[in-house]
Design a protein around this motif. Structure first.
Motif, PDB file in Angstrom:
ATOM      1  N   TYR A 180       0.837  -1.191   0.000  1.00  0.00           N
ATOM      2  CA  TYR A 180       0.000   0.000   0.000  1.00  0.00           C
ATOM      3  C   TYR A 180       0.877   1.248   0.000  1.00  0.00           C
ATOM      4  O   TYR A 180       2.048   1.207   0.357  1.00  0.00           O
ATOM      5  N   ARG A 184      -3.522   6.214  -3.236  1.00  0.00           N
ATOM      6  CA  ARG A 184      -4.572   5.303  -2.764  1.00  0.00           C
ATOM      7  C   ARG A 184      -4.578   5.209  -1.235  1.00  0.00           C
ATOM      8  O   ARG A 184      -5.617   4.946  -0.631  1.00  0.00           O
ATOM      9  N   TRP A 185      -3.411   5.381  -0.624  1.00  0.00           N
ATOM     10  CA  TRP A 185      -3.309   5.368   0.834  1.00  0.00           C
ATOM     11  C   TRP A 185      -3.714   6.717   1.420  1.00  0.00           C
ATOM     12  O   TRP A 185      -4.522   6.790   2.351  1.00  0.00           O
ATOM     13  N   ARG A 186      -3.198   7.793   0.863  1.00  0.00           N
ATOM     14  CA  ARG A 186      -3.472   9.113   1.433  1.00  0.00           C
ATOM     15  C   ARG A 186      -4.929   9.537   1.253  1.00  0.00           C
ATOM     16  O   ARG A 186      -5.470  10.280   2.066  1.00  0.00           O
ATOM     17  N   GLU A 188      -7.615   7.356   0.863  1.00  0.00           N
ATOM     18  CA  GLU A 188      -8.313   6.070   0.865  1.00  0.00           C
ATOM     19  C   GLU A 188      -9.826   6.217   1.002  1.00  0.00           C
ATOM     20  O   GLU A 188     -10.576   5.324   0.593  1.00  0.00           O
ATOM     21  N   ASP A 189     -10.310   7.330   1.554  1.00  0.00           N
ATOM     22  CA  ASP A 189     -11.748   7.530   1.669  1.00  0.00           C
ATOM     23  C   ASP A 189     -12.430   7.601   0.301  1.00  0.00           C
ATOM     24  O   ASP A 189     -13.636   7.371   0.199  1.00  0.00           O
ATOM     25  N   VAL A 191     -11.247   5.804  -2.361  1.00  0.00           N
ATOM     26  CA  VAL A 191     -10.813   4.639  -3.130  1.00  0.00           C
ATOM     27  C   VAL A 191     -11.450   3.384  -2.538  1.00  0.00           C
ATOM     28  O   VAL A 191     -11.294   3.127  -1.335  1.00  0.00           O
ATOM     29  N   ALA A 193     -11.929  -0.253  -1.147  1.00  0.00           N
ATOM     30  CA  ALA A 193     -10.920  -1.056  -0.447  1.00  0.00           C
ATOM     31  C   ALA A 193     -10.216  -2.037  -1.374  1.00  0.00           C
ATOM     32  O   ALA A 193      -9.001  -2.263  -1.263  1.00  0.00           O
ATOM     33  N   ARG A 195      -9.351  -1.647  -4.308  1.00  0.00           N
ATOM     34  CA  ARG A 195      -8.474  -0.962  -5.271  1.00  0.00           C
ATOM     35  C   ARG A 195      -7.328  -0.218  -4.605  1.00  0.00           C
ATOM     36  O   ARG A 195      -6.643   0.576  -5.255  1.00  0.00           O
ATOM     37  N   ARG A 196      -7.088  -0.453  -3.326  1.00  0.00           N
ATOM     38  CA  ARG A 196      -6.066   0.322  -2.628  1.00  0.00           C
ATOM     39  C   ARG A 196      -4.668  -0.269  -2.734  1.00  0.00           C
ATOM     40  O   ARG A 196      -3.689   0.407  -2.452  1.00  0.00           O
ATOM     41  N   LYS A 197      -4.546  -1.541  -3.116  1.00  0.00           N
ATOM     42  CA  LYS A 197      -3.218  -2.150  -3.217  1.00  0.00           C
ATOM     43  C   LYS A 197      -2.427  -1.536  -4.375  1.00  0.00           C
ATOM     44  O   LYS A 197      -3.001  -1.105  -5.373  1.00  0.00           O
ATOM     45  N   SER A 253     -14.255  13.319  -5.196  1.00  0.00           N
ATOM     46  CA  SER A 253     -12.852  13.526  -4.832  1.00  0.00           C
ATOM     47  C   SER A 253     -12.294  14.794  -5.474  1.00  0.00           C
ATOM     48  O   SER A 253     -11.454  15.475  -4.886  1.00  0.00           O
TER      49      SER A 253
END
Length: 287
Positions: A180, A184-186, A188-189, A191, A193, A195-197, A253
């Motif tokens: 991660y 996608r991490w910063r 994440e709200d 994105v 779940a 698709r976050r990898k 977003s």
């Protein structure tokens, strides 16, 4: 070159397997030409451009890439990858999307063929790549978040979690991790779940029955490993504007995010040494 369907291509080229083969899936008209030219330049012998008819290419690319009629709004990428993998057993394959650029250790002086020849000598049939998010520093000047000249990436914030097996009381899978980081991490709200990898097995050898799944993993567990049991192996990076484009395209977003820059943003230098220095890919035993 006139566009052809995937079935037509496979029928006409069932004996022609000049590899390594790059499959570029075109989702929109952003940086299509630079994506194709980049992968030709780093040494792919065959470049398949899966793209809609309405997107034009320069004349030189029309004669150097194999254009396949494809629309990601209706056609699924895994089904196309699986068809190519079955039709080209033993051939090294790669897949990405437009506005994504493959980098690997020493790619400025060595070809992707050199990379995969060494990887094969280590008895590996797949290579882990990290999808590293790129984004423009100024979203007012670059509303789509895409700028090759002003591209930035995160220099920290990457981490890995054990990949668990549902059939063994959620025990960790051997030599498999979920990675991660980046946008996608910063954000994440915004994105889903699933698709976050940021890990993708983008380089692999085709074989009959191989199945690419929706989460960018393969049906063969060994393909999904980051290294062999004996030592660390090569990894590569797919430097990608895809997440930034999606976050800017989505109305929710787009309204919430005024900039992608933060304290750990740094300009992307378009050089493999920067990615090596940041730990975003590994040379393994290849020097």
């Amino acid at each position: 070159m006139q566009a052809q369907t995937l079935d037509d291509y496979l029928k006409a080229n069932h004996k022609r397997r000049a590899g390594p083969v790059a499959m570029i899936f075109v989702e929109d008209d952003v940086e299509v030409v630079t994506t194709l030219r980049h992968h030709l330049r780093i040494g792919f012998k065959t470049v398949l451009a899966f793209m809609p008819d309405q997107i034009a290419l320069p004349e030189d690319l029309e004669h150097t890439v194999q254009r396949i009629r494809f629309d990601t709004a209706y056609d699924t990428v895994p089904s196309a990858v699986n068809a190519i993998a079955t039709a080209m057993p033993g051939t090294w394959l790669y897949y990405c999307y437009n506005a994504e650029y493959l980098f690997f250790p020493f790619c400025e002086t060595r070809t992707v063929g050199d990379l995969l020849a060494f990887h094969a000598e280590e008895r590996r049939d797949a290579m882990l790549t990290y999808v590293i998010d790129l984004y423009a520093d100024d979203l007012q000047a670059h509303p789509s978040a895409v700028s090759l000249d002003q591209a930035h990436l995160d220099r920290s914030g990457y981490y890995a979690l054990a990949r668990k097996r549902a059939d063994t009381n959620w025990q960790p899978k051997e030599r498999q991790l979920d990675f991660y980081g980046g946008l996608r991490w910063r954000f994440e709200d915004h994105v889903p779940a699933a698709r976050r990898k940021i890990d993708r097995i983008a380089l692999f050898r085709g074989k009959p029955g191989l199945v690419l799944r929706d989460d960018d993993t393969f049906s063969d567990p060994e393909y999904n490993t980051y290294a062999c049991p004996w030592h660390n192996n090569l990894t590569a990076a797919v430097c990608s504007f895809r997440a930034a484009k999606a976050l800017r395209r989505n109305p929710g977003s787009r309204q919430d995010i005024q900039t992608f820059k933060w304290t750990n943003s740094t300009p992307f230098e378009w050089h493999s040494q920067q990615l090596l220095d940041l730990g975003l890919m590994e040379p393994g035993q290849w020097f």
